[in-house]
Design an enzyme around this catalytic site. Sequence first.
Site, PDB file in Angstrom:
ATOM      1  N   LEU A  10       0.822  -1.221   0.000  1.00 15.71           N
ATOM      2  CA  LEU A  10       0.000   0.000   0.000  1.00 15.71           C
ATOM      3  C   LEU A  10       0.853   1.267   0.000  1.00 15.71           C
ATOM      4  O   LEU A  10       0.561   2.236   0.685  1.00 15.71           O
ATOM      5  CB  LEU A  10      -0.964  -0.018   1.196  1.00 15.71           C
ATOM      6  N   VAL A  12       2.306   4.443  -2.389  1.00 17.85           N
ATOM      7  CA  VAL A  12       1.449   5.377  -3.105  1.00 17.85           C
ATOM      8  C   VAL A  12       0.734   4.746  -4.298  1.00 17.85           C
ATOM      9  O   VAL A  12      -0.480   4.908  -4.484  1.00 17.85           O
ATOM     10  CB  VAL A  12       2.309   6.605  -3.482  1.00 17.85           C
ATOM     11  N   MET A  13       1.460   3.943  -5.087  1.00 16.21           N
ATOM     12  CA  MET A  13       0.856   3.335  -6.272  1.00 16.21           C
ATOM     13  C   MET A  13      -0.186   2.289  -5.875  1.00 16.21           C
ATOM     14  O   MET A  13      -1.296   2.261  -6.410  1.00 16.21           O
ATOM     15  CB  MET A  13       1.935   2.704  -7.172  1.00 16.21           C
ATOM     16  N   SER A 128       1.694   2.381 -16.119  1.00 18.69           N
ATOM     17  CA  SER A 128       2.250   3.731 -16.243  1.00 18.69           C
ATOM     18  C   SER A 128       1.206   4.779 -15.943  1.00 18.69           C
ATOM     19  O   SER A 128       0.023   4.587 -16.191  1.00 18.69           O
ATOM     20  CB  SER A 128       2.780   3.962 -17.658  1.00 18.69           C
ATOM     21  N   GLY A 129       1.701   5.903 -15.435  1.00 22.09           N
ATOM     22  CA  GLY A 129       0.807   7.034 -15.207  1.00 22.09           C
ATOM     23  C   GLY A 129       1.062   7.705 -13.875  1.00 22.09           C
ATOM     24  O   GLY A 129       0.389   8.678 -13.530  1.00 22.09           O
ATOM     25  N   LYS A 183       6.668  -2.115 -21.133  1.00 18.69           N
ATOM     26  CA  LYS A 183       6.735  -1.014 -20.156  1.00 18.69           C
ATOM     27  C   LYS A 183       8.152  -0.435 -20.101  1.00 18.69           C
ATOM     28  O   LYS A 183       8.343   0.772 -19.980  1.00 18.69           O
ATOM     29  CB  LYS A 183       6.299  -1.511 -18.767  1.00 18.69           C
ATOM     30  N   HIS A 186       8.508   1.750 -22.989  1.00 17.22           N
ATOM     31  CA  HIS A 186       7.763   2.978 -22.679  1.00 17.22           C
ATOM     32  C   HIS A 186       8.631   3.915 -21.847  1.00 17.22           C
ATOM     33  O   HIS A 186       8.730   5.114 -22.121  1.00 17.22           O
ATOM     34  CB  HIS A 186       6.469   2.622 -21.924  1.00 17.22           C
ATOM     35  N   ASN A 187       9.267   3.366 -20.828  1.00 17.81           N
ATOM     36  CA  ASN A 187      10.085   4.215 -19.957  1.00 17.81           C
ATOM     37  C   ASN A 187      11.299   4.772 -20.698  1.00 17.81           C
ATOM     38  O   ASN A 187      11.693   5.913 -20.483  1.00 17.81           O
ATOM     39  CB  ASN A 187      10.533   3.437 -18.718  1.00 17.81           C
ATOM     40  N   GLU A 190      10.099   7.521 -22.596  1.00 19.94           N
ATOM     41  CA  GLU A 190       9.852   8.620 -21.634  1.00 19.94           C
ATOM     42  C   GLU A 190      11.166   9.382 -21.374  1.00 19.94           C
ATOM     43  O   GLU A 190      11.188  10.615 -21.403  1.00 19.94           O
ATOM     44  CB  GLU A 190       9.305   8.000 -20.341  1.00 19.94           C
ATOM     45  N   TYR A 191      12.252   8.654 -21.142  1.00 21.07           N
ATOM     46  CA  TYR A 191      13.556   9.298 -20.942  1.00 21.07           C
ATOM     47  C   TYR A 191      13.907  10.155 -22.159  1.00 21.07           C
ATOM     48  O   TYR A 191      14.405  11.271 -22.041  1.00 21.07           O
ATOM     49  CB  TYR A 191      14.657   8.245 -20.775  1.00 21.07           C
ATOM     50  N   ARG A 445      40.075  -3.444 -39.426  1.00 22.39           N
ATOM     51  CA  ARG A 445      39.958  -4.690 -38.659  1.00 22.39           C
ATOM     52  C   ARG A 445      40.776  -5.789 -39.315  1.00 22.39           C
ATOM     53  O   ARG A 445      41.434  -6.611 -38.659  1.00 22.39           O
ATOM     54  CB  ARG A 445      38.489  -5.132 -38.549  1.00 22.39           C
ATOM     55  N   HIS A 451      40.632  -9.931 -39.647  1.00 19.18           N
ATOM     56  CA  HIS A 451      39.227 -10.263 -39.377  1.00 19.18           C
ATOM     57  C   HIS A 451      38.427 -10.505 -40.658  1.00 19.18           C
ATOM     58  O   HIS A 451      37.263 -10.853 -40.585  1.00 19.18           O
ATOM     59  CB  HIS A 451      38.583  -9.158 -38.528  1.00 19.18           C
TER      60      HIS A 451
HETATM   61  C1  6PG Z   1       5.456   5.680 -15.413  1.00 20.99           C
HETATM   62  C2  6PG Z   1       6.872   6.066 -15.064  1.00 20.99           C
HETATM   63  C3  6PG Z   1       7.348   5.421 -13.825  1.00 20.99           C
HETATM   64  C4  6PG Z   1       8.816   5.698 -13.519  1.00 20.99           C
HETATM   65  C5  6PG Z   1       9.069   6.987 -12.865  1.00 20.99           C
HETATM   66  C6  6PG Z   1      10.515   7.236 -12.450  1.00 20.99           C
HETATM   67  O1  6PG Z   1       5.304   5.164 -16.497  1.00 20.99           O
HETATM   68  O2  6PG Z   1       4.553   5.935 -14.627  1.00 20.99           O
HETATM   69  O3  6PG Z   1       7.699   5.616 -16.098  1.00 20.99           O
HETATM   70  O4  6PG Z   1       7.151   4.052 -13.985  1.00 20.99           O
HETATM   71  O5  6PG Z   1       9.277   4.749 -12.664  1.00 20.99           O
HETATM   72  O6  6PG Z   1       8.633   8.013 -13.697  1.00 20.99           O
HETATM   73  O7  6PG Z   1      11.449   6.831 -13.369  1.00 20.99           O
HETATM   74  P1  6PG Z   1      12.972   7.302 -13.227  1.00 20.99           P
HETATM   75  O8  6PG Z   1      13.265   7.451 -11.782  1.00 20.99           O
HETATM   76  O9  6PG Z   1      13.791   6.228 -13.838  1.00 20.99           O
HETATM   77  O10 6PG Z   1      13.036   8.603 -13.950  1.00 20.99           O
END
Ligand code: 6PG
Length: 479
Positions: A10, A12-13, A128-129, A183, A186-187, A190-191, A445, A451
């Site tokens: 329990l 936050v997520m 995610s979210g 996922k 996705h991350n 996101e980066y 090479r 090679h």
């Molecule tokens: C999501 C995010 C999440 C991620 C954080 C922190 O999809 O909700 O990708 O899963 O863990 O945003 O990621 P970093 O600490 O690696 O920036």
Amino acid sequence: MPSDIAVYGLGVMGRNIAHNMVDHGLRVTVYNRTAAVTEAFVEGLPADSTVHASYDLADLADSLARPRVVFLMATAGKVVDLVIDSLLPHLDEGDVIIDGGNSYFQDSQRRWQGLREHGIRFLGMGISGGEDGARHGPSIMPGGDPQAWPLVRDTFQRIAAKADDGEPCCRWVGEGGAGHYVKMIHNGIEYGDMQLIAEAWQLMRDGLGMAASEIAETFAQWNRGVLSSYLIEITAAILRVTDADGTPRVDHILDAAGQKGTGRWTAIDALQLGVPLTLISEAVFARTLSAMKDERVAAAQQLGGVTTGFSGDRAAMLKAIHDALYAAKIISYAQGFLQMRTAAVEYGWQLAFGEIALLWRAGCIIRSGFLDDIKKAFDRRHDLPSLLFDDFFAAALRDAAPGWREAVTLGVANGIPLPALASALSFYDGYRSATLPANLLQAQRDYFGAHTYRRTDRDPETRWHTHWSSDQTEVAIDD
Ligand code: 6PG
């Protein structure tokens, strides 16, 4: 009445997912290793709540309808294995364990296989979210045991985000670790998106000398066009926040980025698969370099930093930065989908790329209108080898390329680092080069390591070696 599902963990997520489930009419059992956390959760519930609080695992198991479904929201890594081990004595064959954390996909693959031997059905579910998504509708990427999916599909499609057309952002991704793999990508994306936005911000701030409020207005305006996305929207909002003295809050935040590891996993997997995932990898390195704050401060004194002073057409350069951001974003997604295509073959998954784009339209951190265009590209051609071969994206890149080059030139000329914008441009130029200087690499090479190389004008399978440092004769090599 037995509960439909148990939420284990329990934080936050987990807390927010549990509330989301309750809002959608599910009967939920909640459990946390520290009893006080469970107590605090239930204290906040209305008196007529159907939530069942469990304080031991036997009770958790007893409270559930059969087959049992236990949803874990634990810190990724060893903890997940420990939690699963502690649950096993209380579960029966056919029960389902779902890992909703940010687990490494190979761990999910291993857990799926290991739990099968115990008759337990495992799902590795990318979610995610952030906090808000968990509470009001995340994007959900489920993978694992296909037989478990029909048992929980309705639950997760109910609590997931809904796209504008009403479709839930929650669809089956594939067996084993496929959900957590998607996922992870996705991350990584996101980066990449975050780094691109940060570079565009620095170009505006240091290259054009714009104030934070003006940059905020620019991002807000861009958010109404092709760049429309959650990350652009929050960037505009962040840049408007000021401290009590009126200075932008962002200017007081230490410029050393953290990372929990998912972007790094994406880059490592790209290297292992042999995929040129340049932009996301640069975004990971950019965070690493940012974290070397003390060394950078010392180097700035020793080597001198960014120069400024722009005297050209500001409006034209702003448009160029916009185009650079859009073009590099296309490259980033093209690379991400290329990696998923390679991974599907390597790991034996049937990934539906258009469906994955649909999953990311709402609820998740990379949500944007752009994902509809990606879905349309895969609709036009299911076996699209790369987004860059789609007419829409090819035209978009051609249109954006002149501005992209100008924006990168502004950075290069003024010492503004643009690892993502510039490396994306190099990738674009490399990808559309019918010839690259790799023939010289092959010769080098062969020179120092024998090679061998193949020739363009002979049988493509034959390998050749030149006696470079003696008589330069060339011999065919039989394997
Ligand atoms: C999501 C995010 C999440 C991620 C954080 C922190 O999809 O909700 O990708 O899963 O863990 O945003 O990621 P970093 O600490 O690696 O920036």
